[in-house]
Design a protein around this motif. Structure first.
Motif, PDB file in Angstrom:
ATOM      1  N   ILE A  65       0.844  -1.194   0.000  1.00  0.00           N
ATOM      2  CA  ILE A  65       0.000   0.000   0.000  1.00  0.00           C
ATOM      3  C   ILE A  65       0.876   1.239   0.000  1.00  0.00           C
ATOM      4  CG2 ILE A  65      -1.511   1.358   1.530  1.00  0.00           C
ATOM      5  CD1 ILE A  65      -2.920  -1.272   2.225  1.00  0.00           C
ATOM      6  N   CYS A  66       2.028   1.166   0.667  1.00  0.00           N
ATOM      7  CA  CYS A  66       2.816   2.383   0.858  1.00  0.00           C
ATOM      8  C   CYS A  66       4.275   2.072   1.120  1.00  0.00           C
ATOM      9  CB  CYS A  66       2.221   3.154   2.036  1.00  0.00           C
ATOM     10  SG  CYS A  66       3.076   4.683   2.335  1.00  0.00           S
ATOM     11  N   GLY A  67       5.141   2.929   0.620  1.00  0.00           N
ATOM     12  CA  GLY A  67       6.571   2.751   0.865  1.00  0.00           C
ATOM     13  C   GLY A  67       7.060   3.440   2.116  1.00  0.00           C
ATOM     14  N   VAL A  68       6.211   4.216   2.769  1.00  0.00           N
ATOM     15  CA  VAL A  68       6.659   4.977   3.941  1.00  0.00           C
ATOM     16  C   VAL A  68       6.276   4.284   5.247  1.00  0.00           C
ATOM     17  CG1 VAL A  68       6.807   7.276   4.938  1.00  0.00           C
ATOM     18  CG2 VAL A  68       6.246   7.019   2.562  1.00  0.00           C
ATOM     19  N   CYS A  69       5.231   3.469   5.223  1.00  0.00           N
ATOM     20  CA  CYS A  69       4.835   2.784   6.463  1.00  0.00           C
ATOM     21  C   CYS A  69       4.564   1.300   6.213  1.00  0.00           C
ATOM     22  CB  CYS A  69       3.606   3.441   7.063  1.00  0.00           C
ATOM     23  SG  CYS A  69       2.198   3.350   5.937  1.00  0.00           S
ATOM     24  N   PRO A  70       5.378   0.646   5.338  1.00  0.00           N
ATOM     25  CA  PRO A  70       5.084  -0.761   5.009  1.00  0.00           C
ATOM     26  C   PRO A  70       5.181  -1.665   6.226  1.00  0.00           C
ATOM     27  CG  PRO A  70       7.279  -0.143   4.223  1.00  0.00           C
ATOM     28  CD  PRO A  70       6.610   1.115   4.681  1.00  0.00           C
ATOM     29  N   SER A 113       4.366  -1.148   9.293  1.00  0.00           N
ATOM     30  CA  SER A 113       3.150  -1.120  10.112  1.00  0.00           C
ATOM     31  C   SER A 113       2.035  -1.937   9.469  1.00  0.00           C
ATOM     32  CB  SER A 113       2.690   0.322  10.327  1.00  0.00           C
ATOM     33  OG  SER A 113       3.671   1.008  11.066  1.00  0.00           O
ATOM     34  N   HIS A 114       1.963  -1.913   8.137  1.00  0.00           N
ATOM     35  CA  HIS A 114       0.943  -2.750   7.485  1.00  0.00           C
ATOM     36  C   HIS A 114       1.252  -4.232   7.697  1.00  0.00           C
ATOM     37  CE1 HIS A 114      -1.705   0.181   5.690  1.00  0.00           C
ATOM     38  NE2 HIS A 114      -0.647   0.908   5.382  1.00  0.00           N
ATOM     39  N   SER A 115       2.545  -4.599   7.611  1.00  0.00           N
ATOM     40  CA  SER A 115       2.931  -5.986   7.909  1.00  0.00           C
ATOM     41  C   SER A 115       2.576  -6.337   9.345  1.00  0.00           C
ATOM     42  CB  SER A 115       4.441  -6.167   7.755  1.00  0.00           C
ATOM     43  OG  SER A 115       4.759  -6.503   6.456  1.00  0.00           O
ATOM     44  N   ALA A 128       0.967   3.185  12.816  1.00  0.00           N
ATOM     45  CA  ALA A 128       1.935   3.508  11.778  1.00  0.00           C
ATOM     46  C   ALA A 128       2.539   4.861  12.181  1.00  0.00           C
ATOM     47  CB  ALA A 128       1.233   3.586  10.430  1.00  0.00           C
ATOM     48  N   PRO A 129       3.635   5.279  11.543  1.00  0.00           N
ATOM     49  CA  PRO A 129       4.195   6.585  11.929  1.00  0.00           C
ATOM     50  C   PRO A 129       3.129   7.685  11.968  1.00  0.00           C
ATOM     51  CG  PRO A 129       5.649   5.482  10.393  1.00  0.00           C
ATOM     52  CD  PRO A 129       4.437   4.611  10.512  1.00  0.00           C
ATOM     53  N   ARG A 130       2.150   7.623  11.043  1.00  0.00           N
ATOM     54  CA  ARG A 130       1.132   8.675  10.978  1.00  0.00           C
ATOM     55  C   ARG A 130      -0.071   8.437  11.875  1.00  0.00           C
ATOM     56  NH1 ARG A 130       4.174   7.763   7.543  1.00  0.00           N
ATOM     57  NH2 ARG A 130       5.303   9.399   6.437  1.00  0.00           N
ATOM     58  N   GLY A 131      -0.095   7.305  12.590  1.00  0.00           N
ATOM     59  CA  GLY A 131      -1.179   7.116  13.551  1.00  0.00           C
ATOM     60  C   GLY A 131      -1.816   5.744  13.510  1.00  0.00           C
ATOM     61  N   ILE A 167      -8.244   0.405   7.810  1.00  0.00           N
ATOM     62  CA  ILE A 167      -8.433   1.849   8.080  1.00  0.00           C
ATOM     63  C   ILE A 167      -7.071   2.413   8.440  1.00  0.00           C
ATOM     64  CG2 ILE A 167      -9.587   3.623   9.436  1.00  0.00           C
ATOM     65  CD1 ILE A 167     -11.882   1.775   9.904  1.00  0.00           C
ATOM     66  N   THR A 168      -6.611   3.344   7.630  1.00  0.00           N
ATOM     67  CA  THR A 168      -5.267   3.896   7.804  1.00  0.00           C
ATOM     68  C   THR A 168      -5.337   5.214   8.588  1.00  0.00           C
ATOM     69  OG1 THR A 168      -5.426   5.144   5.770  1.00  0.00           O
ATOM     70  CG2 THR A 168      -4.502   2.928   5.604  1.00  0.00           C
ATOM     71  N   PRO A 169      -4.180   5.641   9.116  1.00  0.00           N
ATOM     72  CA  PRO A 169      -4.143   6.905   9.856  1.00  0.00           C
ATOM     73  C   PRO A 169      -4.630   8.097   9.038  1.00  0.00           C
ATOM     74  CG  PRO A 169      -2.031   5.758  10.015  1.00  0.00           C
ATOM     75  CD  PRO A 169      -2.880   4.935   9.122  1.00  0.00           C
ATOM     76  N   THR A 170      -4.221   8.142   7.771  1.00  0.00           N
ATOM     77  CA  THR A 170      -4.623   9.307   6.980  1.00  0.00           C
ATOM     78  C   THR A 170      -6.128   9.307   6.721  1.00  0.00           C
ATOM     79  OG1 THR A 170      -2.433   9.619   6.054  1.00  0.00           O
ATOM     80  CG2 THR A 170      -4.253  10.508   4.767  1.00  0.00           C
ATOM     81  N   CYS A 171      -6.746   8.128   6.711  1.00  0.00           N
ATOM     82  CA  CYS A 171      -8.218   8.120   6.601  1.00  0.00           C
ATOM     83  C   CYS A 171      -8.828   8.807   7.825  1.00  0.00           C
ATOM     84  CB  CYS A 171      -8.739   6.702   6.469  1.00  0.00           C
ATOM     85  SG  CYS A 171      -8.776   6.159   4.769  1.00  0.00           S
ATOM     86  N   PRO A 198       0.248  13.869   5.935  1.00  0.00           N
ATOM     87  CA  PRO A 198      -0.710  12.979   5.266  1.00  0.00           C
ATOM     88  C   PRO A 198      -0.019  11.998   4.326  1.00  0.00           C
ATOM     89  CG  PRO A 198      -1.253  15.307   4.886  1.00  0.00           C
ATOM     90  CD  PRO A 198       0.129  15.263   5.461  1.00  0.00           C
ATOM     91  N   CYS A 199      -0.593  10.823   4.217  1.00  0.00           N
ATOM     92  CA  CYS A 199      -0.168   9.880   3.204  1.00  0.00           C
ATOM     93  C   CYS A 199      -1.406   9.351   2.513  1.00  0.00           C
ATOM     94  CB  CYS A 199       0.621   8.716   3.765  1.00  0.00           C
ATOM     95  SG  CYS A 199       0.943   7.529   2.450  1.00  0.00           S
ATOM     96  N   LEU A 200      -1.653   9.863   1.335  1.00  0.00           N
ATOM     97  CA  LEU A 200      -2.839   9.455   0.594  1.00  0.00           C
ATOM     98  C   LEU A 200      -2.619   8.143  -0.132  1.00  0.00           C
ATOM     99  CD1 LEU A 200      -5.448  11.214   0.648  1.00  0.00           C
ATOM    100  CD2 LEU A 200      -3.400  12.419   1.350  1.00  0.00           C
ATOM    101  N   ASP A 201      -1.337   7.709  -0.227  1.00  0.00           N
ATOM    102  CA  ASP A 201      -1.096   6.370  -0.769  1.00  0.00           C
ATOM    103  C   ASP A 201      -1.741   5.346   0.139  1.00  0.00           C
ATOM    104  OD1 ASP A 201       0.338   6.994  -3.010  1.00  0.00           O
ATOM    105  OD2 ASP A 201       2.244   7.040  -1.954  1.00  0.00           O
ATOM    106  N   CYS A 202      -1.556   5.557   1.443  1.00  0.00           N
ATOM    107  CA  CYS A 202      -2.154   4.635   2.400  1.00  0.00           C
ATOM    108  C   CYS A 202      -3.664   4.755   2.390  1.00  0.00           C
ATOM    109  CB  CYS A 202      -1.647   4.945   3.803  1.00  0.00           C
ATOM    110  SG  CYS A 202      -0.056   4.222   4.111  1.00  0.00           S
ATOM    111  N   ALA A 203      -4.122   5.988   2.291  1.00  0.00           N
ATOM    112  CA  ALA A 203      -5.552   6.210   2.421  1.00  0.00           C
ATOM    113  C   ALA A 203      -6.302   5.720   1.192  1.00  0.00           C
ATOM    114  CB  ALA A 203      -5.818   7.692   2.630  1.00  0.00           C
ATOM    115  N   VAL A 204      -5.756   6.008   0.040  1.00  0.00           N
ATOM    116  CA  VAL A 204      -6.383   5.562  -1.209  1.00  0.00           C
ATOM    117  C   VAL A 204      -5.295   5.134  -2.181  1.00  0.00           C
ATOM    118  CG1 VAL A 204      -8.539   6.852  -1.167  1.00  0.00           C
ATOM    119  CG2 VAL A 204      -6.468   7.953  -1.950  1.00  0.00           C
TER     120      VAL A 204
HETATM  121 NI1  NFE Z   1       1.563   5.776   3.432  1.00  0.00          NI
HETATM  122 FE1  NFE Z   1       0.638   5.135   6.394  1.00  0.00          FE
HETATM  123  C1  NFE Z   1       1.476   5.711   7.890  1.00  0.00           C
HETATM  124  C2  NFE Z   1      -0.476   3.935   7.087  1.00  0.00           C
HETATM  125  S1  NFE Z   1      -0.809   6.780   6.518  1.00  0.00           S
HETATM  126  S2  NFE Z   1       2.196   6.282   5.301  1.00  0.00           S
HETATM  127  O1  NFE Z   1       2.091   6.128   8.681  1.00  0.00           O
HETATM  128  O2  NFE Z   1      -1.160   3.110   7.402  1.00  0.00           O
HETATM  129  O3  NFE Z   1      -2.407   6.547   6.113  1.00  0.00           O
END
Ligand code: NFE
Length: 489
Positions: free
Chosen positions: A64-69, A71-73, A386-389, A408-412, A454-460
């Motif tokens: 989903i994202c290269g900045v918080c991968p 946390s998704h794992s 994740a770093p963003r929440g 549900i991601t932090p940026t959402c 914000p990270c909209l990659d994570c959000a959408v």
């Molecule tokens: Ni794409 Fe992520 C973080 C997550 S933000 S960076 O931190 O989950 O929606």
């Protein structure tokens, strides 16, 4: 006279975002009187996961994202281990924390120096510093040059944070070593020693540069200690498990209302997602993620974002480093643009110090994996940060395959649109009342947006195009060149 100004796309964030503000003069001050934040691309990861082996979840969702991968794992393996009824060995728990800690520190340094700082200093007349809105630049040239040299230094430190995380993550970003039951990286003495060396150097940067620089910024732009508050509702799921069940964490779980110090517990079934202003089918609003649907509907009257609007007991909450530090009782100076930056820097220090302790508790060459089996049916949720929440993965398994997945991601949380009761998302609320000197260069708005990281990659997120598909501006009305159709729809 009211002016509508749009920043589209918002730059120096991850992903695609538009912020639209209405500016008017109130009591003699030109300021934001209305705000809308919109995610402008669709994310189809939930659909990609259906029918897969559950053990694919941690690998696929981190894409989903290269900045918080990481946390998704982490969220995926927490959900999977609950579903499988297992816990990881101690070594694996600690190694995961070390990889995720490396990612948090890297992400915070990235955010401060590369994404946020350019809103406050006049960089050299070259990319990525130009074009820029060079208004309200307050630092004299000696301080600017110092901060610019730290910006450069931050690039090298970030690289080292990646290398540090890769020691037990396998590589960064998108570490392949996490899996339900543990990790696939051996805790060798040589790697532990190398990790310690990296951590010492990165910690020094955080203490000697990052924290002082964040404080320098907060004191020069002290008016931003009063700006961008929003409603003051903060929420965190907590993270960095300190025991195998996750009952003890470095950052605890909880929420507060209106900047209070009264931290209350979270019941995850009280989380729902409103989609009344989001491009999803109207019959799917206010669903809990365990039953949530990802059914795009575009166009849709009144909708303006691909982000859904997560709510806890019907209320919007800000998430992120400030929320974590506040809920932990470690930072309660205020809720504002500058408080977000300072809390993030202090959080990086807290994590780095904890990592040094964890490192000494890893037992070299001991087990990092516990064998396990995929159950026929199961349901579980993986809540972490994740770093963003706050980050949550909701999973259901049927016939040993993924039958349902919602994220549900932090940026959402932070950049959610308005809901059916008229409650704005946290960023939208934080923008109301922000003074704007020049409506053609609303840098003040950008400063508030960037403070949320914000990270909209994570959000959408967008999916691959159908073979032979002729572009149709259905998924992105303004940016035809980005238009793609998702064959999974
Ligand atoms: Ni794409 Fe992520 C973080 C997550 S933000 S960076 O931190 O989950 O929606």
């Amino acid at each position: 006279m009211k002016i509508v100004a749009a920043i589209d796309p918002v730059t120096r964030i991850e992903g695609h975002m538009k912020v639209e503000v209405t500016i008017d003069t109130v009591n003699g001050v030109q300021q934001v009187v209305d705000a809308k934040s919109a995610g402008t691309l669709f994310r189809g990861f939930e659909k990609i996961l259906i029918g897969r082996d559950p053990r694919d979840a941690q690998h696929i969702t981190q894409r989903i994202c290269g900045v918080c991968p990481v946390s998704h794992s982490m969220a995926a393996v927490i959900a999977l281990e609950k579903a499988f009824g297992i816990t990881p060995p101690e070594n694996a728990r600690i190694l995961r924390n070390l990889v995720m800690g490396a990612n948090f520190i890297d992400s915070h340094i990235l955010h401060f120096y590369l994404l946020a700082l350019p809103d406050y200093i006049r960089g050299p007349a070259m990319a990525p510093w130009r074009p820029a809105w060079l208004v309200d630049m307050r630092f004299r040239s000696s301080t600017t040059n110092r901060l610019l040299s730290h910006y450069e230094r931050a690039l090298g430190v970030r690289r080292k944070a990646h290398e540090m995380g890769a020691l037990f993550g396998g590589r960064m970003p998108h570490p392949p070593t996490f899996l339900p039951g543990g990790v696939t990286a051996a805790a060798t003495s040589a790697r532990l020693k190398q990790f310690k060396t990296y951590l010492a150097e990165i910690s020094s940067f955080v203490e000697d540069f990052y924290i002082p620089d964040a404080q320098t910024l907060a004191s020069k732009y002290s008016d931003y200690c009063e700006l961008g508050r929003g409603r003051g509702n903060l929420l965190a799921y907590g993270c960095f498990d300190l025991n195998s069940t996750g009952s003890k964490k470095l950052f605890k779980r909880g929420f507060v209302s209106n900047a209070s110090s009264n931290v209350r517990g979270i019941i995850s079934t009280r989380i729902t997602e409103d989609i009344s202003k989001s491009w999803y089918e109207s019959g799917t609003s206010r669903l809990r993620p365990a039953e949530g649907k990802t059914l795009p509907q575009y166009p849709k009257t009144g909708a303006y974002s691909w982000l859904k609007a997560p709510r806890y007991q019907g209320i919007a909450y800000e998430v992120g480093a400030l929320a974590r530090m506040w809920i932990n009782g470690e930072y309660r100076q205020g809720i504002s643009v500058m408080d977000r930056h300072v809390a993030r820097a202090l959080e990086a220090q807290k994590i780095a110090r904890a990592m040094a302790e964890w490192l000494s508790t890893v037992v070299p060459d001991q087990a990092v994996y516990r064998p396990n089996r995929v159950p026929d049916t199961a349901e579980a949720v993986g809540l972490t940060e994740a770093p963003r929440g706050a980050l949550g993965h909701w999973l259901r398994i049927a016939g040993k395959k993924i039958a349902h997945y919602q994220i549900i991601t932090p940026t959402c949380w932070n950049c959610s649109p308005c809901d059916d009761r008229g409650m704005k998302g946290p960023l939208e609320a934080a923008l109301i009342g922000i003074p704007v000197q020049d409506s053609s260069k609303p840098l003040e708005v950008l400063r508030v947006v960037h403070s949320f990281d914000p990270c909209l990659d994570c959000a959408v997120h967008v999916c691959r195009p159908k073979k032979g598909f002729e572009p149709d501006p259905i998924f992105h009305p303004e940016f035809d060149e980005h238009v793609e159709e998702c064959e999974l729809l």
